[in-house]
Design a protein around this motif. Sequence first.
Motif, PDB file in Angstrom:
ATOM      1  N   ILE A 142     -10.696 -13.434 -22.227  1.00 31.05           N
ATOM      2  CA  ILE A 142     -10.191 -12.391 -21.333  1.00 31.05           C
ATOM      3  C   ILE A 142     -11.019 -12.430 -20.053  1.00 31.05           C
ATOM      4  CG2 ILE A 142      -9.837  -9.903 -21.020  1.00 31.05           C
ATOM      5  CD1 ILE A 142      -9.632  -9.674 -24.071  1.00 31.05           C
ATOM      6  N   MET A 143     -10.330 -12.551 -18.914  1.00 27.68           N
ATOM      7  CA  MET A 143     -11.015 -12.601 -17.631  1.00 27.68           C
ATOM      8  C   MET A 143     -11.062 -11.202 -17.018  1.00 27.68           C
ATOM      9  SD  MET A 143     -12.081 -15.571 -16.910  1.00 27.68           S
ATOM     10  CE  MET A 143     -11.963 -17.233 -17.560  1.00 27.68           C
ATOM     11  N   ALA A 144     -12.260 -10.661 -16.880  1.00 29.91           N
ATOM     12  CA  ALA A 144     -12.432  -9.326 -16.292  1.00 29.91           C
ATOM     13  C   ALA A 144     -13.309  -9.474 -15.058  1.00 29.91           C
ATOM     14  CB  ALA A 144     -13.051  -8.380 -17.313  1.00 29.91           C
ATOM     15  N   LEU A 145     -12.725 -10.050 -14.001  1.00 28.71           N
ATOM     16  CA  LEU A 145     -13.506 -10.445 -12.824  1.00 28.71           C
ATOM     17  C   LEU A 145     -13.139  -9.623 -11.606  1.00 28.71           C
ATOM     18  CD1 LEU A 145     -12.740 -14.184 -13.427  1.00 28.71           C
ATOM     19  CD2 LEU A 145     -14.935 -13.115 -13.904  1.00 28.71           C
ATOM     20  N   GLY A 146     -12.395  -8.544 -11.820  1.00 27.26           N
ATOM     21  CA  GLY A 146     -11.968  -7.740 -10.680  1.00 27.26           C
ATOM     22  C   GLY A 146     -10.599  -8.182 -10.187  1.00 27.26           C
ATOM     23  N   THR A 147     -10.161  -7.583  -9.094  1.00 28.16           N
ATOM     24  CA  THR A 147      -8.819  -7.840  -8.608  1.00 28.16           C
ATOM     25  C   THR A 147      -8.856  -8.130  -7.115  1.00 28.16           C
ATOM     26  OG1 THR A 147      -8.500  -5.491  -8.184  1.00 28.16           O
ATOM     27  CG2 THR A 147      -7.733  -6.321 -10.296  1.00 28.16           C
ATOM     28  N   SER A 148      -7.795  -8.758  -6.643  1.00 30.76           N
ATOM     29  CA  SER A 148      -7.639  -8.914  -5.198  1.00 30.76           C
ATOM     30  C   SER A 148      -6.410  -8.101  -4.790  1.00 30.76           C
ATOM     31  CB  SER A 148      -7.498 -10.384  -4.837  1.00 30.76           C
ATOM     32  OG  SER A 148      -6.445 -10.950  -5.568  1.00 30.76           O
ATOM     33  N   PRO A 149      -6.333  -7.677  -3.529  1.00 32.42           N
ATOM     34  CA  PRO A 149      -5.301  -6.718  -3.136  1.00 32.42           C
ATOM     35  C   PRO A 149      -3.882  -7.198  -3.372  1.00 32.42           C
ATOM     36  CG  PRO A 149      -6.960  -6.898  -1.458  1.00 32.42           C
ATOM     37  CD  PRO A 149      -7.231  -7.994  -2.435  1.00 32.42           C
ATOM     38  N   ASN A 150      -3.025  -6.240  -3.729  1.00 35.02           N
ATOM     39  CA  ASN A 150      -1.623  -6.512  -3.972  1.00 35.02           C
ATOM     40  C   ASN A 150      -0.880  -6.584  -2.639  1.00 35.02           C
ATOM     41  OD1 ASN A 150       1.069  -6.431  -4.779  1.00 35.02           O
ATOM     42  ND2 ASN A 150       0.597  -5.144  -6.534  1.00 35.02           N
ATOM     43  N   PRO A 151      -0.173  -7.681  -2.377  1.00 32.85           N
ATOM     44  CA  PRO A 151       0.505  -7.836  -1.082  1.00 32.85           C
ATOM     45  C   PRO A 151       1.820  -7.072  -0.979  1.00 32.85           C
ATOM     46  CG  PRO A 151       0.915  -9.740  -2.466  1.00 32.85           C
ATOM     47  CD  PRO A 151      -0.013  -8.848  -3.250  1.00 32.85           C
ATOM     48  N   LEU A 152       2.217  -6.393  -2.071  1.00 31.12           N
ATOM     49  CA  LEU A 152       3.554  -5.822  -2.161  1.00 31.12           C
ATOM     50  C   LEU A 152       3.871  -4.823  -1.044  1.00 31.12           C
ATOM     51  CD1 LEU A 152       4.905  -5.227  -5.655  1.00 31.12           C
ATOM     52  CD2 LEU A 152       5.622  -3.709  -3.849  1.00 31.12           C
ATOM     53  N   LEU A 153       2.934  -3.905  -0.766  1.00 32.30           N
ATOM     54  CA  LEU A 153       3.192  -2.877   0.249  1.00 32.30           C
ATOM     55  C   LEU A 153       3.016  -3.408   1.661  1.00 32.30           C
ATOM     56  CD1 LEU A 153       1.681   0.638  -0.462  1.00 32.30           C
ATOM     57  CD2 LEU A 153       3.919   0.073   0.454  1.00 32.30           C
ATOM     58  N   THR A 154       1.918  -4.146   1.866  1.00 34.04           N
ATOM     59  CA  THR A 154       1.631  -4.617   3.221  1.00 34.04           C
ATOM     60  C   THR A 154       2.672  -5.632   3.689  1.00 34.04           C
ATOM     61  OG1 THR A 154       0.016  -6.021   2.123  1.00 34.04           O
ATOM     62  CG2 THR A 154      -0.835  -4.176   3.378  1.00 34.04           C
ATOM     63  N   SER A 155       3.264  -6.382   2.738  1.00 34.49           N
ATOM     64  CA  SER A 155       4.241  -7.386   3.155  1.00 34.49           C
ATOM     65  C   SER A 155       5.566  -6.744   3.543  1.00 34.49           C
ATOM     66  CB  SER A 155       4.452  -8.426   2.057  1.00 34.49           C
ATOM     67  OG  SER A 155       5.060  -7.827   0.941  1.00 34.49           O
ATOM     68  N   THR A 156       5.806  -5.493   3.139  1.00 37.27           N
ATOM     69  CA  THR A 156       7.093  -4.865   3.460  1.00 37.27           C
ATOM     70  C   THR A 156       6.949  -3.714   4.455  1.00 37.27           C
ATOM     71  OG1 THR A 156       6.861  -3.398   1.560  1.00 37.27           O
ATOM     72  CG2 THR A 156       8.155  -5.401   1.225  1.00 37.27           C
ATOM     73  N   THR A 157       5.727  -3.500   4.968  1.00 37.39           N
ATOM     74  CA  THR A 157       5.524  -2.392   5.902  1.00 37.39           C
ATOM     75  C   THR A 157       4.927  -2.914   7.194  1.00 37.39           C
ATOM     76  OG1 THR A 157       4.978  -1.073   3.949  1.00 37.39           O
ATOM     77  CG2 THR A 157       4.608  -0.041   6.083  1.00 37.39           C
ATOM     78  N   LYS A 158       5.650  -2.732   8.278  1.00 41.42           N
ATOM     79  CA  LYS A 158       5.127  -3.174   9.570  1.00 41.42           C
ATOM     80  C   LYS A 158       4.052  -2.207  10.029  1.00 41.42           C
ATOM     81  CE  LYS A 158       8.791  -5.854  11.727  1.00 41.42           C
ATOM     82  NZ  LYS A 158      10.137  -5.484  11.295  1.00 41.42           N
ATOM     83  N   GLY A 159       2.963  -2.741  10.602  1.00 39.06           N
ATOM     84  CA  GLY A 159       1.950  -1.883  11.194  1.00 39.06           C
ATOM     85  C   GLY A 159       0.808  -1.506  10.267  1.00 39.06           C
ATOM     86  N   LEU A 160       0.886  -1.912   8.992  1.00 44.45           N
ATOM     87  CA  LEU A 160      -0.219  -1.633   8.066  1.00 44.45           C
ATOM     88  C   LEU A 160      -1.171  -2.821   8.099  1.00 44.45           C
ATOM     89  CD1 LEU A 160       0.913  -0.210   4.606  1.00 44.45           C
ATOM     90  CD2 LEU A 160      -0.411   0.932   6.387  1.00 44.45           C
ATOM     91  N   GLU A 161      -2.344  -2.634   8.694  1.00 45.86           N
ATOM     92  CA  GLU A 161      -3.258  -3.769   8.793  1.00 45.86           C
ATOM     93  C   GLU A 161      -4.293  -3.756   7.689  1.00 45.86           C
ATOM     94  OE1 GLU A 161      -4.824  -4.244  12.785  1.00 45.86           O
ATOM     95  OE2 GLU A 161      -2.789  -3.913  13.561  1.00 45.86           O
TER      96      GLU A 161
END
Lengths: 464, 295
Positions: free
Chosen positions: A388-407
């Motif tokens: 089991i890899m418990a190394l943390g997470t990297s950000p989910n692109p789901l919201l930023t890829s569909t919302t203009k102006g969110l940096e």
Amino acid sequence: MADPMKKVPVREQDPKERATNFKEVCLGYNAEEAVMEAQRCLSCKKPLCVQGCPVNIDIPGFISYVKTGEFDKAYAVISKSSSLPSVCGRVCPQERQCEGRCIRGIKGESIAIGKLERFVGDTARVEGWAPSTEVESNNHKVAVIGSGPAGLTCAGDLAKLGYSVTIFEALHKPGGVLVYGIPEFRLPKDGVVIPEIENIKKLGVKIETNVIVGKSVTIDQLINDEGYEAVFVGSGAGLPKFMGIPGEQANGVFSANEYLTRSNLMKAYDTESDTPIMRAKCVAVVGGGNVAMDAARTALRLGAETHIVYRRSEAELPARAEEVHHAKEEGIIFDLLCNPEEILVDENGWVSGIRCVRMELGEPDASGRRSPVEIPGSQFVIDVDMVIMALGTSPNPLLTSTTKGLEVNRRGGLIINEESCMTTKDGVFAGGDAVTGAATVILAMGAGKAAAKGIDEYLSKKNS
Amino acid sequence: MYRIISKQEPAANIFTMVVEAPRVAKNCLPGQFIILRVDEEGERIPLTICDYDRTAGTITIVFQIVGATSLRLSELNVGDELADFVGPLGKPSEFCETPVEELKKKSILFVAGGVGTAPVYPQVKWLKEQGVPSDVIIGAKNKSFVILEEEMKAVAANVYVTTDDGSYGRSGMVTKCIEDLIAEGKHYDVCVAIGPMIMMKFCALTTKKYGIKTVVSMNPIMVDGTGMCGGCRLMVGGEVKFACVDGPEFDGHLVDFDQAMKRSAQYKTAEGRAYLKEQEGNTHHGGCGNCGGDK
């Protein structure tokens, strides 16, 4: 008379027994024990503990009511700052926050603030006390994305100010990490999490499950079509990290997120659940944080010999001290100063072992922690059938890829104004793991609180 | 919420359901999928969207009974409600992002295998709405497993049905049909293959010979479908990709199918046991030593 230098001991399920069930490990104080522990509090004039609390609970204030047995008043004091006392009392890293600052802790043991908070929250639930709900509506609509600790706190605080708040949750149950991430034996769902969420709903907060903002509806649609005047993004952390070593795609290698979601959210530990979970003979959990401990202790309860594989030493383990202590008591094997190099795979594509190299601590790195260095030629293999890899997470692109102006910053976290908590998009605020990357429940709550204040100021100004 | 509006069984053990899900219907595009739970004890299963009606707020799904969950889903009737229905998930088909003028220059072939015909349909329909014609191969084991043939004929330029046993249409696997069509003088720039993994693998191998760009739609094991669990990871061109947020469509010439197929078998025994329990109820205790169900 008990030793005033020491905490009143808390009752726990016996390690041997609890290693085979999913019932809560810590049984908490009863009224008598809570009063006894509260009496150790010195009621400091300038309480350092409050400064150590990310949501600034009036700790001496509530403890003084516990001393006199006025638990309802103690609950009212906590409720001013937190809607989740039974949760926080169980999962906050108190030793690094309130209890870490306690004056009692200099010569003896600090006050068991977390256990007292838990006692007050649990008593309120048993007695049916709920935070006061008399608020006049101001008819302004705010949308909250994610029903984890950040979202729940932000929503609760805004509702108390009269806002009409709707939380949108992607999964089928509200609670975020409290439900999918933290196991039942540490944070009971039906007993603790659901009632505290119900209390937030009693404030008038609506929760719509099965809505993935960014997919089912966009932030712009919420603002333009559905009439929300501000949006809080508390969508949590994202994609699990892997090491990039050979064998990681083999069958039997899971992210801690997947393993824990199966067990916690989908209740796969219960044989009545439709959701399958792999029951292994021997498991290596890679990582040293709270998530690693949770995954390891879950695997142990599902019958596996379980190893924690961590590349630094015990002093650097990021997990709460209590979780490490409990894990050891239950029989988790700690392979410290070990770093995996390869996951060994059998001819059918399943995990058959993990090859590690021993490490020693070298010079301190940028974070001040001594960085581990490989000892040449010290490779060894642990025979495991699951990793089991418990190394943390990297950000989910789901919201930023569909919302203009969110940096986002270079780590992928949302960029916010420290003061107002507003993102780079007007009227859109953010907090919690979506901003900081994986952190703790209480830090997310603190962020939700700060954002609620920022949203109130923004909307008050806009509507005046 | 999530009421079943209609239900049909176009082939044995294959069902079509129209489900009320206004939020999904409002924003979905071809290529995307949903996740549903039948009831409170149910697991989350991903299913590709077969059709949508934005005005009525409904989504059409097609599924085949393969385990305990799909069996329970098939037992629901019109008027019943699903516990959960969430989406749209994944990225829309690449076509949706391509300018129509570009699309009109391409000659497009869809290859649909079995129940994979369902996710092909909305793409062909969407292209037709943009004025872009496309050809479709529908492959099935035998005549009784051919679904959506009439619907497909209404939206595709040409539909070629092929059955493994030759009981209907052309005879042989879809790969043979691709080769035959090319031999008959057809030319294609893009191929979209959706169906069982083994079919997509061989489709991609076939089109590679002809240098036809090929897109496949992966449907691996997943739990949340929102980029959290990482269960759906697969190797594409030597990189780790997550089908739920990076896909589900990928370049078929870059996907490591052999590994993806192994990963898909990860819970096979557990699923089989759950299916048996569902079908046989209390009759299946294990421990008899005959069936190995307790192993």
